[in-house]
Design a protein around this motif. Structure first.
Motif, short mmCIF file in Angstrom:
data_model
loop_
_atom_site.label_atom_id
_atom_site.label_comp_id
_atom_site.label_asym_id
_atom_site.label_seq_id
_atom_site.Cartn_x
_atom_site.Cartn_y
_atom_site.Cartn_z
N PRO A 1 0.82 -1.34 0.18
CA PRO A 1 0.20 -0.18 0.56
C PRO A 1 0.83 1.33 0.10
O PRO A 1 2.02 1.75 0.71
N ILE A 2 0.73 2.09 -0.83
CA ILE A 2 1.30 3.65 -1.23
C ILE A 2 0.34 4.41 -0.42
O ILE A 2 -1.23 4.64 -0.26
N TRP A 3 0.72 5.83 0.08
CA TRP A 3 -0.47 6.87 0.88
C TRP A 3 0.83 7.74 0.51
O TRP A 3 1.43 8.49 0.11
N ARG A 4 -0.45 8.90 0.81
CA ARG A 4 0.14 10.64 0.70
C ARG A 4 -0.50 11.41 1.89
O ARG A 4 -1.67 11.34 2.27
N LEU B 1 -2.03 -0.04 -8.47
CA LEU B 1 -3.24 -0.26 -9.04
C LEU B 1 -3.90 0.33 -7.54
O LEU B 1 -3.59 0.89 -6.64
N ASP B 2 -5.98 0.37 -8.02
CA ASP B 2 -6.31 1.61 -7.59
C ASP B 2 -6.44 0.10 -6.29
O ASP B 2 -6.71 -1.13 -5.95
N PRO B 3 -6.83 1.35 -4.86
CA PRO B 3 -6.80 0.43 -3.81
C PRO B 3 -8.00 -0.57 -3.81
O PRO B 3 -9.26 0.67 -3.95
N TRP B 4 -8.84 -1.10 -3.36
CA TRP B 4 -9.85 -2.05 -3.07
C TRP B 4 -9.94 -2.47 -1.49
O TRP B 4 -9.44 -3.02 -0.70
N PHE B 5 -11.34 -1.29 -0.50
CA PHE B 5 -11.69 -1.54 0.60
C PHE B 5 -12.49 -2.11 0.40
O PHE B 5 -13.58 -2.44 -0.11
N ILE B 6 -12.89 -2.99 2.02
CA ILE B 6 -13.87 -3.91 2.39
C ILE B 6 -14.06 -4.08 3.67
O ILE B 6 -12.95 -3.18 4.96
N GLY C 1 -3.77 4.02 -2.90
CA GLY C 1 -3.32 2.45 -4.19
C GLY C 1 -2.47 1.93 -3.95
O GLY C 1 -2.11 1.96 -2.58
N VAL C 2 -1.74 1.13 -4.55
CA VAL C 2 -1.16 -0.49 -4.13
C VAL C 2 -0.73 -0.38 -4.71
O VAL C 2 -0.38 -1.15 -6.13
N LEU C 3 0.92 -0.91 -4.52
CA LEU C 3 2.16 -0.82 -5.63
C LEU C 3 2.65 -2.14 -5.62
O LEU C 3 2.87 -2.74 -4.83
N HIS C 4 2.27 -2.28 -7.61
CA HIS C 4 3.39 -3.90 -7.84
C HIS C 4 4.27 -3.83 -7.88
O HIS C 4 4.63 -3.32 -9.27
N THR C 5 5.10 -4.97 -7.94
CA THR C 5 6.69 -4.58 -7.91
C THR C 5 6.73 -5.69 -9.55
O THR C 5 7.38 -4.53 -10.07
#
Length: 238
Positions: free
Chosen positions: A140-143, A179-184, A151-155
């Motif tokens: 996960p990446i934050w600002r 990738l777009d974050p997916w919250f559940i 978002g979610v950084l994919h290597t």
């Protein structure tokens, strides 16, 4: 008479059937088939009378009782016994499958304090350095604030972006590798989340509470481990 019935009419045939299931099934299946054909009309009539009587008192029992079927399955699983470790593991896995609708992601998620996250605004070289030291594929990446996950950084996407930039780390666009974050919600059951993972073809989700606060992450591997046990790869530390 009670002892004779108990030993020779109950314990003995059950014990023989458990140790010779195929032989027993072949011998008694013709008899059972005849009994079912003869008695099923009577059984159906009794069931209809009971349902009609209960309906008069406002009780509807025509719906399928899923919980009852689960209990039947659990009973069959418990009959699958033996001293071998393999049989015990099989029984544990089957039990875990039936428990998926009763367990929530909150119970298996990786808590936020154990989640490796990165600031999207830091220099790309620092991001790459952290990823090289990390055993994870998705982070996960934050600002501005760690609650603001963007978002979610994919290597693998980062590797493609690195290649696009000709190997120049400073030219990497971190957002292009996310990738777009997916919250559940944390109350999602493991069964529902497994189906969502399959439908969306994703392996990673961010768990939030009823107020939208970030609680942790859950992955497809976490759910599979609830069924088959721990799954280690070459990067896991014992």
């Amino acid at each position: 008479m009670t002892m004779l019935v108990l030993i020779f009419a109950e314990v003995l045939p059950k014990t023989y059937a458990l140790n010779h299931p195929d032989t027993m099934a072949i011998k008694i299946s013709p008899i059972i088939r005849i009994l079912v054909a003869v008695l099923s009309p009577i059984t159906e009539a009794i069931i209809k009378i009971v349902q009609l009587t209960l309906r008069i008192f406002g009780v509807d029992v025509t719906q399928v009782n899923v919980g009852h079927h689960y209990e039947i399955l659990r009973g069959v699983i418990e009959m699958h016994h033996g001293e071998d470790q393999e049989i015990n593991e099989e029984r544990a896995m089957l039990r875990s499958i039936l428990d998926l609708p009763d367990v929530e992601v909150e119970d298996i998620m990786k808590h936020r304090r154990d989640v490796l996250m990165m600031d999207v605004d830091q220099p790309p070289a620092d991001v790459v350095a952290q990823i090289m030291e990390s055993p994870y594929t998705r982070l996960p990446i934050w600002r501005d604030d760690q609650e603001n996950i963007v978002g979610v950084l994919h290597t693998k996407l980062l590797l493609k972006e690195w290649y696009r930039c000709g190997g120049d780390i400073d030219k990497i666009d971190i957002k292009a590798a996310t990738l777009d974050p997916w919250f559940i919600p944390e109350t999602t059951t493991l069964y529902d989340q497994l189906q969502e993972f399959r439908a969306r073809r994703e392996h990673f989700a961010l768990v939030v509470d009823e107020y939208g606060a970030f609680m942790g992450i859950v992955t497809l591997e976490d759910i599979l481990e609830e069924i088959v046990g721990e799954i280690d790869d070459e990067y896991d530390v014992a």
